[in-house]
Scaffold this active site. Structure first.
Site, PDB file in Angstrom:
ATOM      1  N   SER A 130       0.826  -1.219   0.000  1.00  0.00           N
ATOM      2  CA  SER A 130       0.000   0.000   0.000  1.00  0.00           C
ATOM      3  C   SER A 130       0.854   1.260   0.000  1.00  0.00           C
ATOM      4  O   SER A 130       1.933   1.300   0.604  1.00  0.00           O
ATOM      5  CB  SER A 130      -0.903   0.030   1.234  1.00  0.00           C
ATOM      6  OG  SER A 130      -1.667  -1.136   1.307  1.00  0.00           O
ATOM      7  N   SER A 162       2.390  -3.298   8.241  1.00  0.00           N
ATOM      8  CA  SER A 162       2.380  -3.948   9.561  1.00  0.00           C
ATOM      9  C   SER A 162       3.760  -4.528   9.873  1.00  0.00           C
ATOM     10  O   SER A 162       4.373  -5.156   9.003  1.00  0.00           O
ATOM     11  CB  SER A 162       1.368  -5.091   9.594  1.00  0.00           C
ATOM     12  OG  SER A 162       0.091  -4.619   9.255  1.00  0.00           O
ATOM     13  N   GLU A 245      -2.612 -14.542   1.342  1.00  0.00           N
ATOM     14  CA  GLU A 245      -3.028 -13.724   2.483  1.00  0.00           C
ATOM     15  C   GLU A 245      -4.487 -14.011   2.842  1.00  0.00           C
ATOM     16  O   GLU A 245      -4.823 -14.254   3.989  1.00  0.00           O
ATOM     17  CB  GLU A 245      -2.858 -12.232   2.149  1.00  0.00           C
ATOM     18  CG  GLU A 245      -3.285 -11.311   3.279  1.00  0.00           C
ATOM     19  CD  GLU A 245      -3.049  -9.833   2.982  1.00  0.00           C
ATOM     20  OE1 GLU A 245      -2.978  -9.473   1.801  1.00  0.00           O
ATOM     21  OE2 GLU A 245      -2.937  -9.059   3.939  1.00  0.00           O
ATOM     22  N   GLU A 369     -15.795  -3.657   0.821  1.00  0.00           N
ATOM     23  CA  GLU A 369     -16.365  -3.324  -0.501  1.00  0.00           C
ATOM     24  C   GLU A 369     -15.608  -4.087  -1.595  1.00  0.00           C
ATOM     25  O   GLU A 369     -16.221  -4.655  -2.509  1.00  0.00           O
ATOM     26  CB  GLU A 369     -16.286  -1.805  -0.768  1.00  0.00           C
ATOM     27  CG  GLU A 369     -17.213  -0.956   0.086  1.00  0.00           C
ATOM     28  CD  GLU A 369     -16.703  -0.748   1.507  1.00  0.00           C
ATOM     29  OE1 GLU A 369     -15.514  -1.028   1.781  1.00  0.00           O
ATOM     30  OE2 GLU A 369     -17.499  -0.320   2.365  1.00  0.00           O
TER      31      GLU A 369
HETATM   32  C1  LIG Z   1      -4.601  -2.919  10.395  1.00  0.00           C
HETATM   33  C2  LIG Z   1      -4.105  -2.755   8.998  1.00  0.00           C
HETATM   34  C3  LIG Z   1      -2.950  -3.397   8.590  1.00  0.00           C
HETATM   35  C4  LIG Z   1      -2.464  -3.234   7.272  1.00  0.00           C
HETATM   36  N1  LIG Z   1      -1.293  -3.842   6.932  1.00  0.00           N
HETATM   37  C5  LIG Z   1      -0.776  -3.630   5.693  1.00  0.00           C
HETATM   38  C6  LIG Z   1       0.502  -4.179   5.343  1.00  0.00           C
HETATM   39  O1  LIG Z   1       1.156  -4.867   6.138  1.00  0.00           O
HETATM   40  N2  LIG Z   1       0.992  -3.919   4.109  1.00  0.00           N
HETATM   41  C7  LIG Z   1       0.300  -3.183   3.192  1.00  0.00           C
HETATM   42  O2  LIG Z   1       0.805  -3.022   2.075  1.00  0.00           O
HETATM   43  N3  LIG Z   1      -0.919  -2.645   3.498  1.00  0.00           N
HETATM   44  C8  LIG Z   1      -1.455  -2.847   4.721  1.00  0.00           C
HETATM   45  N4  LIG Z   1      -2.670  -2.280   5.063  1.00  0.00           N
HETATM   46  C9  LIG Z   1      -3.338  -1.404   4.097  1.00  0.00           C
HETATM   47  C10 LIG Z   1      -4.579  -1.971   3.474  1.00  0.00           C
HETATM   48  O3  LIG Z   1      -4.263  -3.005   2.562  1.00  0.00           O
HETATM   49  C11 LIG Z   1      -5.308  -0.802   2.787  1.00  0.00           C
HETATM   50  O4  LIG Z   1      -5.685   0.105   3.799  1.00  0.00           O
HETATM   51  C12 LIG Z   1      -6.523  -1.271   2.035  1.00  0.00           C
HETATM   52  O5  LIG Z   1      -6.146  -2.005   0.910  1.00  0.00           O
HETATM   53  C13 LIG Z   1      -7.422  -0.081   1.575  1.00  0.00           C
HETATM   54  O6  LIG Z   1      -6.671   0.870   0.894  1.00  0.00           O
HETATM   55  P1  LIG Z   1      -6.753   2.423   1.294  1.00  0.00           P
HETATM   56  O7  LIG Z   1      -6.547   2.533   2.776  1.00  0.00           O
HETATM   57  O8  LIG Z   1      -5.811   3.157   0.403  1.00  0.00           O
HETATM   58  O9  LIG Z   1      -8.233   2.854   1.003  1.00  0.00           O
HETATM   59  P2  LIG Z   1      -8.866   3.195  -0.437  1.00  0.00           P
HETATM   60  O10 LIG Z   1      -8.466   2.153  -1.416  1.00  0.00           O
HETATM   61  O11 LIG Z   1      -8.556   4.611  -0.752  1.00  0.00           O
HETATM   62  O12 LIG Z   1     -10.406   3.024  -0.144  1.00  0.00           O
HETATM   63  C14 LIG Z   1     -11.180   4.046   0.505  1.00  0.00           C
HETATM   64  C15 LIG Z   1     -12.638   3.577   0.547  1.00  0.00           C
HETATM   65  O13 LIG Z   1     -13.124   3.430  -0.797  1.00  0.00           O
HETATM   66  C16 LIG Z   1     -13.645   2.113  -1.025  1.00  0.00           C
HETATM   67  N5  LIG Z   1     -13.333   1.666  -2.389  1.00  0.00           N
HETATM   68  C17 LIG Z   1     -12.148   1.783  -3.029  1.00  0.00           C
HETATM   69  N6  LIG Z   1     -12.231   1.231  -4.275  1.00  0.00           N
HETATM   70  C18 LIG Z   1     -13.498   0.750  -4.415  1.00  0.00           C
HETATM   71  C19 LIG Z   1     -14.202   0.052  -5.460  1.00  0.00           C
HETATM   72  N7  LIG Z   1     -13.610  -0.258  -6.606  1.00  0.00           N
HETATM   73  N8  LIG Z   1     -15.490  -0.293  -5.228  1.00  0.00           N
HETATM   74  C20 LIG Z   1     -16.104   0.002  -4.045  1.00  0.00           C
HETATM   75  N9  LIG Z   1     -15.493   0.678  -3.030  1.00  0.00           N
HETATM   76  C21 LIG Z   1     -14.211   1.024  -3.197  1.00  0.00           C
HETATM   77  C22 LIG Z   1     -12.919   1.242  -0.002  1.00  0.00           C
HETATM   78  O14 LIG Z   1     -13.650   0.083   0.307  1.00  0.00           O
HETATM   79  C23 LIG Z   1     -12.798   2.192   1.208  1.00  0.00           C
HETATM   80  O15 LIG Z   1     -13.990   2.194   1.948  1.00  0.00           O
HETATM   81  C24 LIG Z   1      -3.176  -2.422   6.355  1.00  0.00           C
HETATM   82  C25 LIG Z   1      -4.368  -1.805   6.759  1.00  0.00           C
HETATM   83  C26 LIG Z   1      -4.830  -1.946   8.064  1.00  0.00           C
HETATM   84  C27 LIG Z   1      -6.090  -1.263   8.463  1.00  0.00           C
END
Ligand SMILES: Cc1cc2nc3c(=O)[nH]c(=O)nc-3n(C[C@H](O)[C@H](O)[C@H](O)COP(=O)(O)OP(=O)(O)OC[C@H]3O[C@@H](n4cnc5c(N)ncnc54)[C@H](O)[C@@H]3O)c2cc1C
Length: 386
Positions: A130, A162, A245, A369
């Site tokens: 991410s 993480s 995963e 989602e």
């Molecule tokens: C506790 C925790 C641990 C994590 N650990 C890691 C890690 O070790 N390594 C790593 O790389 N990442 C990690 N992540 C990140 C995680 O993979 C991302 O937060 C997640 O993929 C969502 O991406 P974003 O936060 O950029 O949100 P966004 O992608 O910006 O999404 C924002 C909102 O829009 C919605 N949305 C986005 N696209 C669509 C679509 N096409 N259709 C419908 N709704 C949509 C999403 O569901 C969300 O509600 C971690 C996250 C958390 C909370």
């Protein structure tokens, strides 16, 4: 599929149950986990004990130090450890994601170098996928890895990584072709987290712990020998990681949920739950059983194809939402004591911590989602949303 244990499986379960009874230290029973787990020498020791007894990497091939067992044995392991309140091995990302990806795409040298220290918990891994502008839409990755002779030079930023604050290695998805876009031109590399130019900044979560981090890369040199798969073929390698995963998490999550429902049952008795609350506890129990059967369905797919299927997304989706409901119900049962925290709260604040941590469950490893989209398109065969 036959849901009863075969003779071999029953023998494994009995042996494991006895082993846990004589080897699990009382001090580790029902350990909360959390960010301090890596500094906890006893937990590291416990991970090593698991590896020495042959319980780490149960499904990894025996040639790489694994158990060479079918996935059902891993499922039994998760069920029995959850039942005994035993903590999991600390190398979550190494065991569940980096290791299986290296086994699938790695060279002989990479396998020889990286796999054994994952099993023994000597080396911890993090996942650098991410970015501030690439989460659900992972193909938007902008961190650069530019090939310069026999090394890549990495510049960019990852986020929500993480365990990066304690990690020795990172599985990193970066853009190696600056002219490319989306899924092309990405390369998957293993980065030594102790390299010059790597800066990790922990982010504090709602639990007050700091389990995930920002990672900044500034002219970080990575040997070209650290590429997993082909240069430019990083997307396919990343998909292997994501399938593992979500796919292999299922039984671990369901086993944890079942253990939580048992605790909830205790709490409901203790607090003289109302009929409505008792009904909700019964519903939580039924949900766990439905999840268990769904996981067996995913397991049947895995046993036939050797690759986790999209069904893993169903488990992750159902589990994460059920866990939020369940921990919320627990706080309702705690009533006026719900706002207390830490050692002063009932059960040393276990339920409060679980509810706060559960908020991230519907975001990590794919948001609800995104998982609904995957289930709709790839499991149910519905038309694509766009
Ligand atoms: C506790 C925790 C641990 C994590 N650990 C890691 C890690 O070790 N390594 C790593 O790389 N990442 C990690 N992540 C990140 C995680 O993979 C991302 O937060 C997640 O993929 C969502 O991406 P974003 O936060 O950029 O949100 P966004 O992608 O910006 O999404 C924002 C909102 O829009 C919605 N949305 C986005 N696209 C669509 C679509 N096409 N259709 C419908 N709704 C949509 C999403 O569901 C969300 O509600 C971690 C996250 C958390 C909370």
């Amino acid at each position: 599929m036959d849901l009863r244990d075969s003779e071999d499986e029953a023998a494994f379960r009995t042996e494991l149950r006895a082993w846990l009874q004589s080897n699990l230290p009382d001090t580790l029973r029902d350990h909360r986990g959390g960010s301090s787990r890596f500094e906890d020498a006893e937990l590291r020791r416990w991970s090593r004990t698991l590896a020495e007894a042959g319980y780490a990497g149960l499904t990894w091939p025996a040639d790489y130090g694994g158990g060479g067992r079918a996935p059902i044995f891993q499922a039994i392991f998760f069920e029995e450890t959850a039942r005994a309140g035993a903590p999991q091995h600390v190398g979550v990302i190494g065991l569940g994601m980096a290791g299986p990806t290296i086994i699938t795409h790695g060279t002989a040298e990479q396998k020889a170098r990286y796999l054994a220290p994952i099993l023994s918990a000597e080396e911890i891994w993090c996942q650098g996928f991410s970015e501030p502008g690439a989460g659900s839409d992972l193909a938007g990755v902008r961190t650069r890895a530019v090939l310069d002779g026999d090394r890549f030079v990495v510049d960019g930023q990852k986020v929500w990584s993480s365990f990066a604050h304690v990690a020795d290695h990172c599985i990193l998805l970066a853009r190696s072709d600056p002219e490319s876009s989306r899924h092309d031109g990405l390369t998957y590399v293993i980065v030594d987290m102790h390299s010059p130019g790597v800066e990790v900044r922990p982010l504090t979560q709602i639990t007050g712990e700091a389990e995930f981090n920002e990672i900044f890369f500034e002219r970080v040199e990575v040997p070209a020998a650290n590429v997993l798969g082909e240069i430019g073929g990083g997307w396919q390698v990343a998909m292997t990681t994501l399938l593992h995963e979500r796919g292999t998490l299922g039984f671990a999550l369901q086993a944890q949920l079942e253990a939580s429902v048992r605790r909830l049952l205790e709490l409901a008795r203790d607090r003289e739950a109302t009929p409505l609350q008792r009904d909700a506890v019964a519903h939580a129990w039924m949900e766990v059983q439905a999840l268990r059967l769904t996981n067996y369905r995913a397991l049947a797919h895995l046993e036939v194809t050797g690759i986790p299927g999209p069904e893993g997304s169903i488990s992750k989706l159902v589990w994460s939402e059920a866990n939020q409901r369940l921990t919320k119900l627990a706080l309702e049962l705690l009533g006026a004591e719900a706002p207390l925290a830490g050692d002063d709260a009932p059960y040393a604040g276990w339920w409060q911590h679980q509810q706060l941590r559960s908020r991230g469950n519907t975001i990590e490893a794919g948001t609800s989602e995104i998982l609904r989209n995957i289930v709709a398109e790839r499991v149910l065969g519905l038309p694509r949303s766009r």
